[in-house]
Design a protein around this motif. Structure first.
Motif, short mmCIF file in Angstrom:
data_model
loop_
_atom_site.label_atom_id
_atom_site.label_comp_id
_atom_site.label_asym_id
_atom_site.label_seq_id
_atom_site.Cartn_x
_atom_site.Cartn_y
_atom_site.Cartn_z
N ALA A 106 -20.86 42.49 82.61
CA ALA A 106 -19.90 43.46 83.14
C ALA A 106 -19.98 44.75 82.31
O ALA A 106 -20.13 44.69 81.10
N VAL A 107 -19.88 45.89 82.98
CA VAL A 107 -19.92 47.16 82.26
C VAL A 107 -18.54 47.56 81.75
O VAL A 107 -18.42 48.38 80.85
N ASP A 108 -17.49 46.98 82.35
CA ASP A 108 -16.14 47.31 81.93
C ASP A 108 -15.19 46.21 82.39
O ASP A 108 -15.50 45.46 83.31
N PHE A 109 -14.03 46.14 81.75
CA PHE A 109 -13.02 45.14 82.06
C PHE A 109 -11.68 45.87 82.17
O PHE A 109 -11.26 46.51 81.21
N LEU A 110 -11.05 45.80 83.32
CA LEU A 110 -9.78 46.48 83.54
C LEU A 110 -8.72 45.46 83.92
O LEU A 110 -8.93 44.64 84.81
N GLU A 111 -7.58 45.52 83.23
CA GLU A 111 -6.47 44.63 83.56
C GLU A 111 -5.63 45.21 84.69
O GLU A 111 -5.40 46.41 84.74
N LYS A 112 -5.20 44.32 85.60
CA LYS A 112 -4.28 44.74 86.66
C LYS A 112 -2.88 44.77 86.07
O LYS A 112 -2.55 43.89 85.27
N PRO A 113 -2.05 45.69 86.44
CA PRO A 113 -2.37 46.85 87.29
C PRO A 113 -3.11 47.90 86.47
O PRO A 113 -2.82 48.12 85.31
N PHE A 114 -4.08 48.55 87.09
CA PHE A 114 -4.85 49.58 86.41
C PHE A 114 -4.56 50.92 87.08
O PHE A 114 -4.08 50.96 88.22
N SER A 115 -4.85 51.97 86.38
CA SER A 115 -4.64 53.32 86.90
C SER A 115 -5.72 53.63 87.93
O SER A 115 -6.92 53.41 87.68
N ALA A 116 -5.32 54.14 89.09
CA ALA A 116 -6.29 54.52 90.13
C ALA A 116 -7.24 55.58 89.60
O ALA A 116 -8.44 55.53 89.85
N GLY A 117 -6.72 56.52 88.83
CA GLY A 117 -7.56 57.59 88.27
C GLY A 117 -8.61 57.06 87.32
O GLY A 117 -9.76 57.48 87.35
N VAL A 118 -8.20 56.12 86.46
CA VAL A 118 -9.15 55.52 85.50
C VAL A 118 -10.23 54.75 86.27
O VAL A 118 -11.42 54.88 85.98
N MET A 119 -9.82 53.97 87.26
CA MET A 119 -10.79 53.19 88.03
C MET A 119 -11.81 54.09 88.71
O MET A 119 -13.01 53.88 88.60
N ILE A 120 -11.35 55.11 89.40
CA ILE A 120 -12.28 55.96 90.15
C ILE A 120 -13.18 56.74 89.21
O ILE A 120 -14.37 56.91 89.47
N ASP A 121 -12.66 57.19 88.06
CA ASP A 121 -13.49 57.90 87.08
C ASP A 121 -14.61 57.00 86.56
O ASP A 121 -15.76 57.41 86.45
N ARG A 122 -14.26 55.76 86.25
CA ARG A 122 -15.26 54.84 85.70
C ARG A 122 -16.30 54.45 86.74
O ARG A 122 -17.49 54.36 86.45
N VAL A 123 -15.86 54.23 87.97
CA VAL A 123 -16.81 53.90 89.04
C VAL A 123 -17.73 55.09 89.31
O VAL A 123 -18.94 54.94 89.43
#
Length: 161
Positions: A106-123
């Motif tokens: 995995a390139v990253d691990f995000l816990e729910k709930p996560f920030s939409a902004g953080v998710m889209i930036d990382r993707v």
């Protein structure tokens, strides 16, 4: 930024694998608003079936899946030498689980709930890096003398030519 991304990911969607329909729908909406093509699957089996016909630009994978767990899916992807970046998301996780996911590729691990902004930036960043590395692998481009001087966008255009 969205137009450049849709060009870069035109033929490869970002895939969401999560058994929770509300999470799938929210992520699909977020990705599509940002210009990505996006697809979703509720379990690992249907995701692996989709890989027979296309390779995604990126995968967002929940660890809690029915049947095959997210860690088992990651292990299978690692065994397949799956190249696209995989993000792991989880609502019930601990440090050991995060470390195991990273060890499995995995390139990253995000816990729910996560920030939409953080998710889209990382993707966005992961897809651009992946697309840039794919251009480098296209026959003939590795020997192109000016390749290192090109921007990612110029590499994307060159790959399309």
């Amino acid at each position: 930024m969205g137009q450049m991304l849709s060009f870069a990911t035109r033929d490869a969607p970002v895939v969401v694998v999560d058994d929770d329909p509300s999470v799938r729908d929210a992520l699909l909406l977020l990705l599509r608003i940002d210009g990505f093509e996006a697809k979703a699957f509720g379990d690992g089996e249907s995701f692996f079936e989709s890989l027979q016909s296309s390779t995604p630009a990126c995968v967002i994978l929940d660890l809690q899946l029915p049947g095959q767990s997210g860690l088992a899916v990651l292990k299978q992807l690692l065994d397949m030498r799956f190249a696209p970046p995989v993000f792991v998301i989880s609502g019930q996780s601990d440090i050991a689980m995060a470390v195991e996911a990273m060890k499995l590729g995995a390139v990253d691990f995000l816990e729910k709930p996560f920030s939409a902004g953080v998710m889209i930036d990382r993707v966005r960043e992961a897809v651009l890096v992946y697309r840039g590395s794919m251009v480098d692998r296209i026959d003939g481009l590795a020997d192109f003398p000016g390749l290192a001087l090109l921007t990612r966008r110029e590499r994307d255009v060159l790959a399309q030519v």
